[in-house]
Design an enzyme around this catalytic site. Structure first.
Site, short mmCIF file in Angstrom:
data_model
loop_
_atom_site.label_atom_id
_atom_site.label_comp_id
_atom_site.label_asym_id
_atom_site.label_seq_id
_atom_site.Cartn_x
_atom_site.Cartn_y
_atom_site.Cartn_z
N ALA A 60 11.03 2.94 5.93
CA ALA A 60 10.50 3.27 7.23
C ALA A 60 9.06 2.76 7.41
O ALA A 60 8.54 2.75 6.47
CB ALA A 60 10.62 4.54 7.55
N GLY A 101 14.11 3.93 3.60
CA GLY A 101 14.85 3.53 4.63
C GLY A 101 15.74 2.04 4.34
O GLY A 101 16.79 1.95 4.77
N GLU A 104 18.29 2.97 2.38
CA GLU A 104 19.46 3.71 3.31
C GLU A 104 20.38 2.66 3.98
O GLU A 104 21.60 2.75 4.17
CB GLU A 104 18.88 4.50 4.16
CG GLU A 104 18.36 5.71 3.19
CD GLU A 104 17.35 6.85 3.95
OE1 GLU A 104 16.48 6.31 4.40
OE2 GLU A 104 17.72 8.12 3.95
N GLU A 124 10.27 8.30 -1.40
CA GLU A 124 9.78 9.18 -0.17
C GLU A 124 9.00 10.52 -0.91
O GLU A 124 8.01 10.64 -0.13
CB GLU A 124 10.68 9.66 0.59
CG GLU A 124 11.45 8.60 1.54
CD GLU A 124 12.51 7.86 1.04
OE1 GLU A 124 12.58 7.53 -0.29
OE2 GLU A 124 13.27 7.03 1.91
C1 LIG Z 1 13.86 8.49 9.13
C2 LIG Z 1 13.91 7.46 7.96
C3 LIG Z 1 13.02 7.77 6.80
C4 LIG Z 1 12.82 6.93 5.82
C5 LIG Z 1 11.85 7.19 4.90
C6 LIG Z 1 11.04 6.09 4.35
O1 LIG Z 1 11.68 4.96 4.28
S1 LIG Z 1 9.57 6.30 4.08
C7 LIG Z 1 9.13 4.66 3.39
C8 LIG Z 1 9.58 4.63 1.67
N1 LIG Z 1 9.14 3.48 1.19
C9 LIG Z 1 8.00 3.67 0.52
O2 LIG Z 1 7.40 4.49 0.09
C10 LIG Z 1 7.55 2.24 -0.21
C11 LIG Z 1 5.94 1.78 0.06
N2 LIG Z 1 5.68 0.63 -0.32
C12 LIG Z 1 5.50 0.10 -1.61
O3 LIG Z 1 5.95 1.08 -2.65
C13 LIG Z 1 4.84 -1.15 -1.88
O4 LIG Z 1 4.31 -1.42 -0.89
C14 LIG Z 1 6.02 -2.02 -2.42
C15 LIG Z 1 7.01 -2.18 -1.30
C16 LIG Z 1 6.67 -1.87 -3.67
C17 LIG Z 1 5.34 -3.52 -2.53
O5 LIG Z 1 4.31 -3.42 -3.25
P1 LIG Z 1 3.16 -4.83 -3.30
O6 LIG Z 1 2.18 -4.18 -4.24
O7 LIG Z 1 3.79 -6.01 -3.40
O8 LIG Z 1 2.40 -4.54 -1.96
P2 LIG Z 1 1.56 -3.48 -1.11
O9 LIG Z 1 1.73 -2.11 -1.62
O10 LIG Z 1 0.02 -3.89 -1.36
O11 LIG Z 1 1.85 -3.55 0.28
C18 LIG Z 1 1.86 -4.74 1.35
C19 LIG Z 1 1.25 -4.07 2.63
O12 LIG Z 1 2.48 -3.38 3.11
C20 LIG Z 1 2.13 -2.10 3.50
N3 LIG Z 1 3.29 -1.37 3.25
C21 LIG Z 1 4.09 -1.24 2.43
N4 LIG Z 1 5.08 -0.37 2.32
C22 LIG Z 1 4.85 -0.02 3.74
C23 LIG Z 1 5.71 0.76 4.36
N5 LIG Z 1 6.84 1.39 4.10
N6 LIG Z 1 5.34 1.23 5.89
C24 LIG Z 1 4.23 0.51 6.18
N7 LIG Z 1 3.56 -0.40 5.58
C25 LIG Z 1 3.92 -0.50 4.40
C26 LIG Z 1 0.97 -1.70 2.75
O13 LIG Z 1 0.05 -0.81 2.93
C27 LIG Z 1 0.23 -3.05 2.49
O14 LIG Z 1 -0.55 -3.14 3.62
P3 LIG Z 1 -2.02 -3.74 3.62
O15 LIG Z 1 -2.40 -3.80 5.18
O16 LIG Z 1 -1.97 -5.21 2.87
O17 LIG Z 1 -2.90 -2.79 2.65
#
Ligand SMILES: CC/C=C/CC(=O)SCCNC(=O)CCNC(=O)[C@H](O)C(C)(C)COP(=O)(O)OP(=O)(O)OC[C@H]1O[C@@H](n2cnc3c(N)ncnc32)[C@H](O)[C@@H]1OP(=O)(O)O
Length: 720
Positions: A60, A101, A104, A124
């Site tokens: 998400a 998500g 999921e 999460e």
């Molecule tokens: C109702 C349904 C509910 C669902 C629950 C969920 O799905 S909650 C989300 C769960 N997912 C996460 O917590 C994953 C979070 N992301 C990460 O762990 C990492 O970003 C990654 C995917 C492993 C990639 O790592 P990497 O080191 O390659 O990149 P960055 O961490 O620097 O990320 C790049 C930019 O993307 C932004 N970002 C990452 N994930 C999300 C996200 N889920 N939502 C929004 N934005 C996300 C991150 O902030 C970086 O942005 P910048 O602007 O470049 O800082």
């Protein structure tokens, strides 16, 4: 959004929201529409879902959760229900990460295939919520309750091989994920899908005791965090209720968490870590316009606790490293420490025995400085002595290649003075690691007045590569992290002089969520270290520091810790400090009446009247003292944004993520309240310089703006 194309009879749906294909409203709607089109299209026999670029999907879009606001429909479940109902096989083709998500979505598909380097997981809990689109209901049906509890409450990423063993992946394929997805989808056309639909699967019977035990485990392991407990409740619902009812239960639990203060703080911490990685120098150079130099090989000088820990971080990240000690005996001791730490990692399943062996193979222990001749970067980690460090840097300057970057792991010495010993001041930088260096995630990188942007870019990139959280700070006494500790420690000692016991102070801090109270931390580090530092600093200033000293330069001092040192109570290493440990090296901290007597005696000697101090006052005085110092550090430009300070406290000192960090905490308290309380303390304790209110805090407190606006306000108003 989601792109829809066709390859013969295969519909290919591409999640497209760079950089990580977060499932924003547009992506969810796009996915729903694409699935509808594929199902309605008579020519389509099977469907593949994959992610554009490096990732399947990071789940998400966390930004949409903002302070508990509801996601706009369609939810992930609305979009994916079509996959459940489809008579055409739907295949998730996973490259990179399928998280939250994202996983999921994959669990709504009938099949999942992945590349050898792909990772799946439900992270999460780390952002204060739970998998709210069926993850807690469908995963147990796929891999069983116990493995689901492990994955969901830890949030850990599971690599392809393990995902295959667990049954999350049906096949590991080559990296050409679209081709493989299409091929696989064609191969399953016509097979019976009934048993592939997870919601239809029976869930194993599990005794309620399993959940009681897990609640106890989770409460202990993730002390203070509410999300892991909610995850357990949701998984338990999957066992106890029919699918539709337990999905409803999951949604309710999710909605409760998404609006919680903990989720807000943890999501702030997630973005703070990423904001902090975007560094900038006063010259204007920054992470966008500076490029790192390649680091193919590294060197570490000093095989003591810090040096050995740093070398371990490098070799376990695949960087061949030369570890130099002047004495063979110390070198061997360091290597033994490293081998012991690696055995620990293997026992904890953080790596395999094979990986540990491989890491040691790229370590070159040496007693010869000349072996550093060809490395790209050296980290010096000898003890804190300016003359010694300068001597080492002068030597390195002669031995190393002209482009080699020279880093010092100093926690307090002036980077510029160390750099002056070389002819490459632009390539000298501080890389301050925190003990134990192999475990603690903070890497406080310190630039000097001549450090180049390229050098900063290199150590910031290195930090991420060795799995640290790097933060850039400028030079000042003790740098940002330890400088903020000073008022925190000082205030704890004053509280004890005034009537709180060290054990009450520690209890308050631990109840707040700090992993250890201040006095337990001091015992762990060794009280003699501070004793020596204070005496050396006093000597430099021509001050005669004795146990009778009450004021230095007009400022109140409390030398209670030194009283303990002079009684032989050095902390854990001597078996007694603020606590009693039974014998040297033992970890169990037992409150000691003898210490209370020492405190009584100290107070009698100086005529200090003791009084009852409330838990609230203990917490406020300790937290606000360090917060005020944090604002001064910001005001002086030692760090460029409040997120840097929060990241330092989370990863350097274990500030609970669910409290966001000290600057976030101040934001939640409202700056006008923070400022007013600090002014009150300043009035009450005029001899404590740390209560002089920060001018930046005063100014920001007038605006009532949230933390997200502070940086632009600071940058737009040079008077701040
Ligand atoms: C109702 C349904 C509910 C669902 C629950 C969920 O799905 S909650 C989300 C769960 N997912 C996460 O917590 C994953 C979070 N992301 C990460 O762990 C990492 O970003 C990654 C995917 C492993 C990639 O790592 P990497 O080191 O390659 O990149 P960055 O961490 O620097 O990320 C790049 C930019 O993307 C932004 N970002 C990452 N994930 C999300 C996200 N889920 N939502 C929004 N934005 C996300 C991150 O902030 C970086 O942005 P910048 O602007 O470049 O800082």
């Amino acid at each position: 959004m989601a792109n829809y194309t066709k390859r013969d009879e295969v519909a290919v749906i591409e999640l497209n929201n760079p950089p990580v294909n977060a499932l924003s409203f547009e992506v969810r709607s796009g996915l729903q529409n694409a699935l509808k089109s594929a199902i309605d299209d008579q020519d389509v026999k099977c469907i593949v879902i994959h992610g554009k670029g490096k990732n399947f999907s990071a789940g998400a879009d966390i930004k949409e959760f903002g302070a508990g606001t509801k996601q706009q429909k369609p939810w992930i479940t609305d979009a994916c229900r079509l996959a459940d109902e489809s008579s055409k096989p739907v295949v998730a083709a996973i490259a990179g990460t399928a998280l939250g998500g994202g996983l999921e979505v994959a669990l709504f598909c009938h099949y999942r295939i992945g590349t050898p380097s792909c990772r799946v997981g439900f992270p999460e809990v780390q952002i204060g919520i739970l998998p709210g689109a069926g993850g807690t209901q469908r995963l147990p049906r796929l891999i069983g309750v116990n493995s689901s509890i492990d994955m969901i409450t830890s949030g850990r990423h599971v690599m392809a091989e393990e995902a295959m063993k667990l049954g999350i992946l049906d096949k590991i394929v080559t990296e050409d994920i679209i081709e493989e997805g299409v091929k696989f989808a064609k191969s399953v056309v016509g097979l019976d899908l009934a048993h592939r639909i997870l919601k239809n699967r029976k869930i194993e019977a599990v005794s309620p005791k399993v959940f009681d035990d897990e609640i106890s485990r989770v409460k202990k392991k993730y002390k203070g965090y509410i999300a892991p407990l909610f995850c357990l409740k949701a998984i338990q619902a999957s066992v106890q209720l029919p699918y539709d009812a337990s999905m409803e239960q999951e949604l309710q639990l999710f909605q409760h968490l998404v609006g919680s203060n903990q989720a807000k703080a943890q999501q702030y911490a997630f973005f703070a870590e990423r904001t902090s990685a975007r560094w900038q120098l006063p010259t204007g150079a920054n992470s966008q316009n500076a490029s790192p130099l390649p680091v193919k090989t590294a060197g570490v000088i000093g095989a003591g606790t810090m040096g050995a820990g740093i070398a371990l971080c490098l070799i376990t990240s695949g960087i061949p490293t030369v570890l130099v000690e002047q004495d063979q005996k110390f070198l061997e001791k360091g290597i033994k420490t490293m081998e012991g730490d690696l055995r620990g990692s293997v026992a904890l399943k953080k790596m395999t025995a094979e990986q540990a062996k491989k890491a040691m193979l790229i370590l070159k222990p040496s007693v010869n400085f000349e072996d550093l001749h060809d490395v790209d970067l050296v980290i010096e980690a000898v003890y804190e002595n300016l003359a010694l460090k300068k001597e080492i840097f002068a030597k390195l300057d002669k031995i190393c290649q002209p482009q080699t970057i020279l880093c010092t792991n100093t926690s307090s010495l002036d980077i510029d003075m160390i750099a002056e010993a070389t002819k490459r001041m632009d390539k000298v930088v501080g890389t301050h690691f925190f003990a134990p260096a192999y475990i603690m995630k903070l890497q406080e990188n310190v630039y000097g007045k001549n450090t180049s942007a390229e050098t900063v870019a290199t150590v910031m990139a290195l930090g991420r590569r060795i799995r640290k959280v790097p933060v850039l700070v400028g030079t000042c006494e003790s740098f940002a992290a330890n400088r903020m500790l000073h008022p925190y420690v000082t205030e704890a000692l004053y509280l004890v002089e005034e009537g709180a016991s060290p054990y009450e102070v520690d209890q308050v801090l631990e109840d707040f969520g700090m992993p250890m109270g201040m006095f337990r931390v001091s015992d762990l580090s060794g009280l003699d270290i501070g004793y020596k530092v204070r005496r050396e600093a006093a000597k430099r200033q021509g001050i005669d520091l004795t146990l009778g000293t009450r004021f230095v330069n007009g400022e109140r001092v409390c030398l209670l810790a030194d009283v303990l040192v002079e009684k032989g109570r050095l902390g854990i290493k001597s078996g007694k400090g603020w606590y009693n440990y039974g014998s040297p090296g033992k970890k169990e901290a037992i409150p000691d009446p003898e210490v209370l007597d020492i405190i009584e005696e100290h107070c009698r000697k100086f005529g200090i009247k003791k009084q009852k101090i409330s838990s609230q006052e203990i917490l406020e005085r300790m937290q606000l003292a360090l917060i005020n110092e944090g604002f001064r550090i910001l005001e002086e430009g030692i760090v460029s944004k409040p997120e840097d300070i929060d990241v330092i406290w989370i990863y350097g000192f274990g500030w609970p993520k669910y409290m966001g960090g000290p600057m976030f905490y101040a934001n939640e308290m409202k700056l006008k309240n923070v400022y007013r309380k600090i002014c009150d303390f300043h009035q009450k304790y005029p001899f404590s310089i740390h209560w002089t209110p920060s001018k930046l805090l005063a100014r920001l407190s007038e605006t009532d703006l949230p933390i997200s606006n502070w940086t632009s306000l600071i940058n737009s108003n040079s008077k701040l």
